[in-house]
Scaffold this active site. Structure first.
Site, short mmCIF file in Angstrom:
data_model
loop_
_atom_site.label_atom_id
_atom_site.label_comp_id
_atom_site.label_asym_id
_atom_site.label_seq_id
_atom_site.Cartn_x
_atom_site.Cartn_y
_atom_site.Cartn_z
N LYS A 30 0.84 -1.20 0.00
CA LYS A 30 0.00 0.00 0.00
C LYS A 30 0.88 1.25 0.00
O LYS A 30 2.00 1.21 0.50
CB LYS A 30 -0.86 0.03 1.28
CG LYS A 30 -1.97 -0.98 1.34
CD LYS A 30 -2.72 -0.87 2.66
CE LYS A 30 -3.83 -1.90 2.78
NZ LYS A 30 -4.92 -1.72 1.82
N ARG A 57 -10.01 -11.75 2.17
CA ARG A 57 -10.84 -12.82 1.60
C ARG A 57 -10.11 -14.15 1.61
O ARG A 57 -10.74 -15.21 1.70
CB ARG A 57 -11.32 -12.41 0.20
CG ARG A 57 -10.22 -12.22 -0.80
CD ARG A 57 -10.67 -11.41 -2.01
NE ARG A 57 -10.73 -9.98 -1.73
CZ ARG A 57 -11.11 -9.04 -2.60
NH1 ARG A 57 -11.48 -9.39 -3.84
NH2 ARG A 57 -11.13 -7.79 -2.28
N1 BES Z 1 -8.03 -3.90 4.59
C1 BES Z 1 -8.21 -3.50 3.25
C2 BES Z 1 -9.53 -2.77 3.01
C3 BES Z 1 -9.72 -1.45 3.70
C4 BES Z 1 -9.44 -0.27 3.03
C5 BES Z 1 -10.24 -1.37 4.96
C6 BES Z 1 -9.65 0.94 3.65
C7 BES Z 1 -10.45 -0.16 5.58
C8 BES Z 1 -10.16 1.00 4.92
C9 BES Z 1 -8.19 -4.71 2.34
O1 BES Z 1 -7.36 -5.75 2.75
C10 BES Z 1 -7.67 -4.26 1.01
O2 BES Z 1 -6.54 -3.86 0.95
N2 BES Z 1 -8.51 -4.33 -0.02
C11 BES Z 1 -8.14 -3.92 -1.32
C12 BES Z 1 -8.62 -4.97 -2.29
C13 BES Z 1 -8.12 -4.80 -3.68
C14 BES Z 1 -6.62 -5.04 -3.72
C15 BES Z 1 -8.83 -5.75 -4.58
C16 BES Z 1 -8.79 -2.58 -1.58
O3 BES Z 1 -9.91 -2.35 -1.11
O4 BES Z 1 -8.16 -1.75 -2.21
MN MN Z 2 -5.38 -5.52 2.09
#
Ligand code: BES
Ligand code: MN
Ligand code: ZN
Length: 495
Positions: free
Chosen positions: A276, A350
């Site tokens: 990230k 997931r």
């Molecule tokens: N933990 C994150 C989702 C999240 C984002 C929670 C902001 C709370 C606030 C999750 O693991 C994630 O990174 N999801 C990605 C999925 C994508 C790579 C398909 C996302 O939402 O960008």
């Molecule tokens: Mn994530």
């Protein structure tokens, strides 16, 4: 902080701050002011209310003359009486409690307005709003500063002398104390930094909660998780020096219908190899808010001794980049034998939930509810005011919707139409862990659905509601503890 109920007439309440609640509509307002001033005798007259008119969010402080039991009065507006809701009671109570704190009062008394229907619920709501609004995550502050300096409200006393309220008051307030403490436990777990809460310490926190509240926690280590064939949990944890855990909670007699709660327990989500950006990454210490909600709910349900059988499953991992990390393109095999292609290591939630949902089948559940801070897409869709809800059973979703409206931990449905399924098709595995740019909350839900067994299931994406960027009426910035009040309310009515 103690929540207590006291049967008392208005003039006898001895306290640092006495809050009175008034309605905005003119006739009611006048009547209420007249009644309160009559009860307080010469110490408070309608003129003392000044410009105060009973609007929502409004508050006026009035100093009482010598000889009165209470030192000062706070008039708090609840708005139009015909539009009164439980949420307005929570907010009004929060105004009173927060003012007590800023006045450095050790105790605040809320003299409740007369409630004629849903009496216990109304009293419960006042208690919740007051208690939850005073929460702070300050255990790491060596010098408490500002409004927080050496000042903590120690007791919130809810008072009434109306017979219908006296009848249910003590029990309603006692239950509110349990639910609020459980919510704040979930907040504490969420807000705790990643160097304090990691899979092993999350498991330890669950064990301690189990011990003090009367349920059991069994913790599986990496070896046992591997032996069960849970390739998602093992895979995601590979990049971290901290080994994964599978936390299994159980409450109540195993006769009767079983409800399984599953909580995403990513104790820190860097994204892994698909790392990230650094801006805002610190929020990802709260990526175990689903797990926190499950532990908090167990604590509440066990202490309230609800007559149900509950199982909790918390896959706990830390998602880190490293020499052993899974990489994009890797293929994992989950508990039920299905394979998934890791297109993006940041779609890790997931991957671990897949194992837990498949494992849930073992308990022959009547229903399974999972809670997860699963997608940023859900925050884009619903912001911070509703959790995304998906599932395979309209009735179950309807009941959660009701519990959500009542507790104001609201949920809103997103569709799992068949057409979305092909977005997560993989050429090399049974399913792919990303679905492209559109409908990200739904494709995540569909991924989970692939691992759902033969049971009724609801998925709650709490990414927006569990992590608050701004404080709200009775929640600080940061972990909200969402899910505890929702699920406890839902489970009270679950048969
Ligand atoms: N933990 C994150 C989702 C999240 C984002 C929670 C902001 C709370 C606030 C999750 O693991 C994630 O990174 N999801 C990605 C999925 C994508 C790579 C398909 C996302 O939402 O960008
Ligand atoms: Mn994530
Ligand atoms: Zn995550």
């Amino acid at each position: 902080m103690r929540l207590t109920f006291r049967r008392s007439s208005l003039s006898r309440i001895k306290t640092d701050l006495l809050a009175l609640f008034l309605h905005q509509d003119e006739r009611t307002f006048k009547k209420e002011i007249a009644e309160y001033s009559k009860k307080l005798g010469a110490r408070f007259s309608p003129v003392d209310a000044g410009d105060f008119s009973g609007k929502e969010g409004e508050a006026a402080l009035v100093y009482l003359q010598k000889g009165s039991a209470a030192r000062r009065l706070l008039l708090v507006g609840v708005g139009e009486s015909r539009n009164a809701t439980l949420e307005k009671y929570r907010r009004a109570a929060a105004v009173a409690a927060k003012r007590a704190r800023s006045l450095k009062a050790k105790q605040v008394a809320l003299y409740l307005p007369p409630l004629s229907s849903h009496v216990a619920e109304g009293m419960f709501a006042f208690a919740e709003g007051a208690y939850l609004s005073l929460y702070r995550f300050d255990k790491y502050l060596t010098k408490k500063s500002g409004a927080n300096a050496n000042s903590k409200v120690e007791e919130i006393v809810l008072c009434s002398d109306k017979p219908r309220m006296v009848k249910v008051g003590a029990s309603a307030i006692q239950q509110a104390q349990v639910v609020c403490e459980a919510t704040c436990l979930a907040r504490d777990l969420s807000n705790a930094p990643g160097n304090e809460i990691y899979p092993e310490t999350l498991a330890e926190a669950a064990r301690q909660s189990a011990e003090r509240s009367g349920y059991t926690a069994t913790v599986l280590d990496e070896r046992e998780i591997k032996d069960l064939g849970m390739g998602g949990i093992v895979g995601v944890s590979l990049g971290s020096s901290r080994p994964p855990r599978l936390i299994i909670l159980e409450y109540g007699p195993s006769s009767g219908k079983t409800m399984v709660l599953v909580g995403k327990g990513v104790t820190f989500d860097t994204g892994g190899i698909s790392i990230k950006p650094s801006a805002g990454m610190a929020e990802m210490k709260m990526d175990m808010a689903g797990a926190a909600a499950v532990i908090g709910t167990f604590e509440a349900v066990a202490r309230l001794k609800l007559p149900i059988h509950l199982v909790g499953l918390i896959p706990a991992v830390e998602n880190m980049p490293g020499g052993n990390s899974i990489r994009p393109g890797d293929i994992l095999r989950h508990f039920d034998g299905k394979t998934s292609e890791v297109d993006n290591t940041d779609a890790e939630g997931r991957l671990i939930l897949a194992d837990a949902l498949a494992y849930a089948e073992k308990f022959k559940p009547a229903a399974v509810i999972d809670l997860a801070t699963l997608t940023g897409a859900c925050v884009v869709a619903l912001g911070h005011h509703a959790s995304g809800m998906m599932g395979n059973d309209e009735n179950l979703m309807g009941r959660l919707k009701k519990a959500g409206d009542k507790t104001y931990e609201r949920v809103w449905p997103l569709p799992l139409y068949d057409e979305y399924e092909k977005l997560i098709k993989s050429d090399v595995a049974d399913v792919k862990n990303t679905g492209g740019r559109w409908a990200g909350a739904i494709t995540a839900g569909w991924f989970l659905k692939k691992f759902v067994g033969n049971y009724k299931w609801v998925h709650l994406d709490i990414a927006g509601t569990a992590i608050l960027e701004e404080p709200s009426d009775y929640a600080q910035r940061g972990g909200s503890g969402v899910g505890v009040r929702l699920l406890t309310e839902f489970l009270k009515g679950w048969k």
